[in-house]
Design a protein around this motif. Structure first.
Motif, PDB file in Angstrom:
ATOM      1  N   PRO A  94       0.807  -1.239   0.000  1.00 26.74           N
ATOM      2  CA  PRO A  94       0.000   0.000   0.000  1.00 26.74           C
ATOM      3  C   PRO A  94       0.831   1.276   0.000  1.00 26.74           C
ATOM      4  O   PRO A  94       0.364   2.320  -0.471  1.00 26.74           O
ATOM      5  N   ASP A  95       2.061   1.212   0.511  1.00 26.98           N
ATOM      6  CA  ASP A  95       2.900   2.398   0.576  1.00 26.98           C
ATOM      7  C   ASP A  95       4.001   2.399  -0.477  1.00 26.98           C
ATOM      8  O   ASP A  95       4.993   3.135  -0.343  1.00 26.98           O
ATOM      9  N   PHE A  96       3.841   1.601  -1.526  1.00 28.47           N
ATOM     10  CA  PHE A  96       4.841   1.516  -2.586  1.00 28.47           C
ATOM     11  C   PHE A  96       5.201   2.912  -3.091  1.00 28.47           C
ATOM     12  O   PHE A  96       4.340   3.745  -3.352  1.00 28.47           O
ATOM     13  N   GLY A  97       6.527   3.186  -3.233  1.00 29.91           N
ATOM     14  CA  GLY A  97       7.005   4.544  -3.464  1.00 29.91           C
ATOM     15  C   GLY A  97       6.816   5.103  -4.852  1.00 29.91           C
ATOM     16  O   GLY A  97       6.890   6.319  -5.040  1.00 29.91           O
ATOM     17  N   GLY A  98       6.612   4.259  -5.878  1.00 24.28           N
ATOM     18  CA  GLY A  98       6.351   4.792  -7.203  1.00 24.28           C
ATOM     19  C   GLY A  98       7.286   4.254  -8.271  1.00 24.28           C
ATOM     20  O   GLY A  98       7.975   3.247  -8.087  1.00 24.28           O
ATOM     21  N   VAL A  99       7.335   4.983  -9.393  1.00 23.05           N
ATOM     22  CA  VAL A  99       8.068   4.540 -10.582  1.00 23.05           C
ATOM     23  C   VAL A  99       8.814   5.741 -11.156  1.00 23.05           C
ATOM     24  O   VAL A  99       8.292   6.868 -11.171  1.00 23.05           O
ATOM     25  N   ASP A 100      10.038   5.487 -11.635  1.00 19.79           N
ATOM     26  CA  ASP A 100      10.739   6.535 -12.385  1.00 19.79           C
ATOM     27  C   ASP A 100      11.037   6.045 -13.792  1.00 19.79           C
ATOM     28  O   ASP A 100      11.165   4.840 -14.028  1.00 19.79           O
ATOM     29  N   GLY A 101      11.127   6.992 -14.722  1.00 18.54           N
ATOM     30  CA  GLY A 101      11.343   6.648 -16.129  1.00 18.54           C
ATOM     31  C   GLY A 101      12.586   7.288 -16.696  1.00 18.54           C
ATOM     32  O   GLY A 101      12.769   8.508 -16.593  1.00 18.54           O
ATOM     33  N   TRP A 102      13.434   6.477 -17.321  1.00 17.53           N
ATOM     34  CA  TRP A 102      14.615   6.951 -18.043  1.00 17.53           C
ATOM     35  C   TRP A 102      14.353   6.815 -19.523  1.00 17.53           C
ATOM     36  O   TRP A 102      14.267   5.718 -20.022  1.00 17.53           O
ATOM     37  N   GLU A 103      14.192   7.846 -20.302  1.00 21.57           N
ATOM     38  CA  GLU A 103      14.120   9.232 -19.916  1.00 21.57           C
ATOM     39  C   GLU A 103      12.961   9.881 -20.656  1.00 21.57           C
ATOM     40  O   GLU A 103      12.220   9.206 -21.371  1.00 21.57           O
TER      41      GLU A 103
END
Length: 312
Positions: free
Chosen positions: A278-287
């Motif tokens: 439930p508290d998963f921090g998220g996703v980042d994208g390159w680029e």
């Protein structure tokens, strides 16, 4: 290695101007919270055309943070401008439209961080072994452009004491609201190998309170978001909190190597992770510049779909 260091030559513009500083209490996103959609922004020009990041706010698609890169600390004696953004000094005329757009992003509530290091070696060796010479250069750059944080992408050997000294100095100089993230390969957080030379789990034990989150590289053989397995491997160890793990992915098969996961498979994995954690921090994208499914005409669509999967 994920970070490219050569950017296509840009068109001439006005001399780069510093962003107007905001007091810490007024900075958007001063404390990490919620599920993040983080976008890396290193290609500012493609085929001589400026790539603006403003689509992230103009289309209201849920991007939470932007990381501009890559900042390099060069040999002081051999370089007229020891701090470079990609191939040029950050005040170069080509960057004038970028600094203006980043100021607008911050005004719209999207904090902007600077990515330091990456695949080009040298910056962290210098911070490790010649701290008193090179740290002030980084500090002054961050102040001049009024950035909200820094992403430490250590892809060369550095001592644990050295990276802790950098983190301590940043926290002392910029305060509790300043974002300090790191970008290890995924296996560095699950008991496997890494590119940095120090133990990330020991770093978290020592300095976890000062670290805003990790942008874990889950591609190029260091992990994958084709399933939840590699995020599970990190979180099941019980050290890194859910909200401090952001899963890093490639936004296009051409970006940086192997391990691209297409959007249908990625969003399926994201939805499963949000159900499990439930508290998963998220996703980042390159680029950013060529992010699928919109590609170069509409790269902001990647963030829209990822945000919908995280929050839907």
């Amino acid at each position: 290695m994920k970070r490219r260091t050569v950017i296509a030559a840009g068109v001439a513009g006005l001399v780069g101007t510093a962003l107007t500083a905001l007091p810490a209490a007024a900075r958007p996103g001063g404390r990490a919270a919620g599920r993040r959609v983080v976008v890396y922004y290193q290609t500012q020009y493609t085929d001589g055309t400026y790539v603006s990041p403003l689509g992230l706010t103009e289309n209201a698609i849920g991007a939470t943070h932007l990381i501009v890169g890559a900042v390099h600390l060069n040999d002081v004696n051999g370089q007229h401008a020891p701090v470079h953004l990609n191939d040029d000094p950050p005040g170069a005329a080509k960057y004038a439209p970028m600094w203006s757009d980043l100021k607008a992003l911050r005004g719209a509530g999207v904090p902007v961080l600077a990515m330091v290091g990456g695949a080009a070696p040298g910056s962290f060796t210098r911070l490790d072994t010649e701290f008193d010479t090179y740290y002030p250069l980084l500090r002054d750059f961050l102040r001049q452009y009024a950035l909200d944080g820094v992403d430490l992408d250590v892809e060369e050997d550095m001592s644990l004491a050295g990276v802790e000294r950098v983190i301590d100095a940043l926290r002392a100089d910029f305060g509790a609201g300043f974002l300090i993230t790191l970008a290890p390969v995924g296996t560095a957080l699950s008991g496997g190998g890494n590119l940095s030379g120090f133990d990330y789990e020991q770093l978290y034990r020592d300095r976890g309170e000062a670290i805003s989150w990790f942008n874990a590289q889950l591609y190029n053989g260091w992990g994958s978001m084709a399933s939840t397995a590699d995020v599970d491997a990190v979180l099941e160890r019980g050290l890194i909190p859910q909200d401090k793990l952001v899963a890093g992915v490639l936004t296009d098969p051409a970006n940086g190597g192997s391990g691209y996961v297409d959007m249908p498979a990625l969003t399926a994995t994201i939805r499963q992770l949000t159900r499990t954690y439930p508290d998963f921090g998220g996703v980042d994208g390159w680029e950013y510049f060529n992010s699928q499914p919109g590609g170069t005409p509409a790269p902001w669509k990647w963030a829209a779909e990822v945000s919908a999967a995280l929050n839907g």
